[in-house]
Scaffold this motif. Structure first.
Motif: not given
Length: 235
Positions: A12-35
């Motif tokens: 669960i990720i709360p966001v507010y005005n993160e357009a400049a950064h949120i893409n990077e985080l999401l792709f990072y999460i996809y790549e770092h999940l084991k399951y």
């Protein structure tokens, strides 16, 4: 008190005005999940005005929810829409370690139903390095939301969730509840978090104000007093 938990994780990720950064985080999460098939990703937007919603709508496989602004409120709304038996609250500028889902679920298997990672700032400043170094110790004083938080959904509900009246320190108040039960663990892997607020305000100045707010909060300052202080002194 608790029975074995099915290994399913709601991030669960709360966001507010993160357009400049949120893409990077999401792709990072996809790549770092084991399951990834055992996890769901819930983004709770608090009324962004900078295009965050448009960015998130381009990501398939995430659950996007809109809520009124306030991190405590947003995270509670995320829980209400979560299907996992374990909840993992992550700030939008914090990056967990590789296979973080497996690390969390292994702790839950060992009956450690709440905890966090140790944390380091993405900065070479000596004071921020030292502040991060202390987070490896399982002491309530060193806890904060940037370290992320995992907890079983069952226990989260028993503890009453985040107090929505607190627009700041909502995570500190909730973690204090957990520590009262002496049931908190610190996973000895690093989560990294942005130092941008320190960079914007100055390390010494911001640390002084954070400590001042922390002790005001500790000695019973009202939420309104803390919010006014934050607005006056912190960018």
């Amino acid at each position: 008190m608790y029975q074995s938990i099915i290994l399913e994780l709601s991030i669960i990720i709360p966001v507010y005005n993160e357009a400049a950064h949120i893409n990077e985080l999401l792709f990072y999460i996809y790549e770092h999940l084991k399951y990834p098939n055992q996890c769901e990703l819930i983004l709770v937007d608090g009324g962004s005005t900078d295009g965050t919603i448009s960015v998130l709508e381009n990501h398939k496989g995430i659950k996007l929810i809109k809520a009124s602004k306030g991190r405590g409120k947003q995270m509670n709304v995320g829980v209400a829409n979560a299907n996992g038996k374990v909840l993992y609250f992550l700030h939008a500028d914090s990056y967990p370690p590789k296979d973080f889902d497996e690390l969390i679920l292994k702790e839950v298997e060992k009956n450690n139903y709440a905890g966090c990672f140790k944390m380091k700032f993405r900065s070479k400043h000596y004071w921020l390095w030292l502040a991060g170094w202390f987070t490896q110790f399982n002491i309530k004083f060193f806890r904060g939301g940037d370290q992320s938080l995992f907890i079983s959904k069952e226990w989260f509900k028993e503890l009453g969730g985040f107090e929505e009246k607190h627009p700041i320190f909502e995570d500190v108040h909730f973690i204090r509840k957990i520590y009262k039960h002496k049931h908190f663990t610190v996973i000895q892997q690093w989560i990294s978090t942005s130092a941008r607020r320190y960079e914007d305000n100055g390390v010494a100045k911001l640390q002084y104000h954070y400590w001042n707010m922390y002790f005001k909060n500790w000695f019973g300052a009202s939420t309104e007093e803390l919010v006014d202080y934050y607005k006056e002194y912190i960018k």
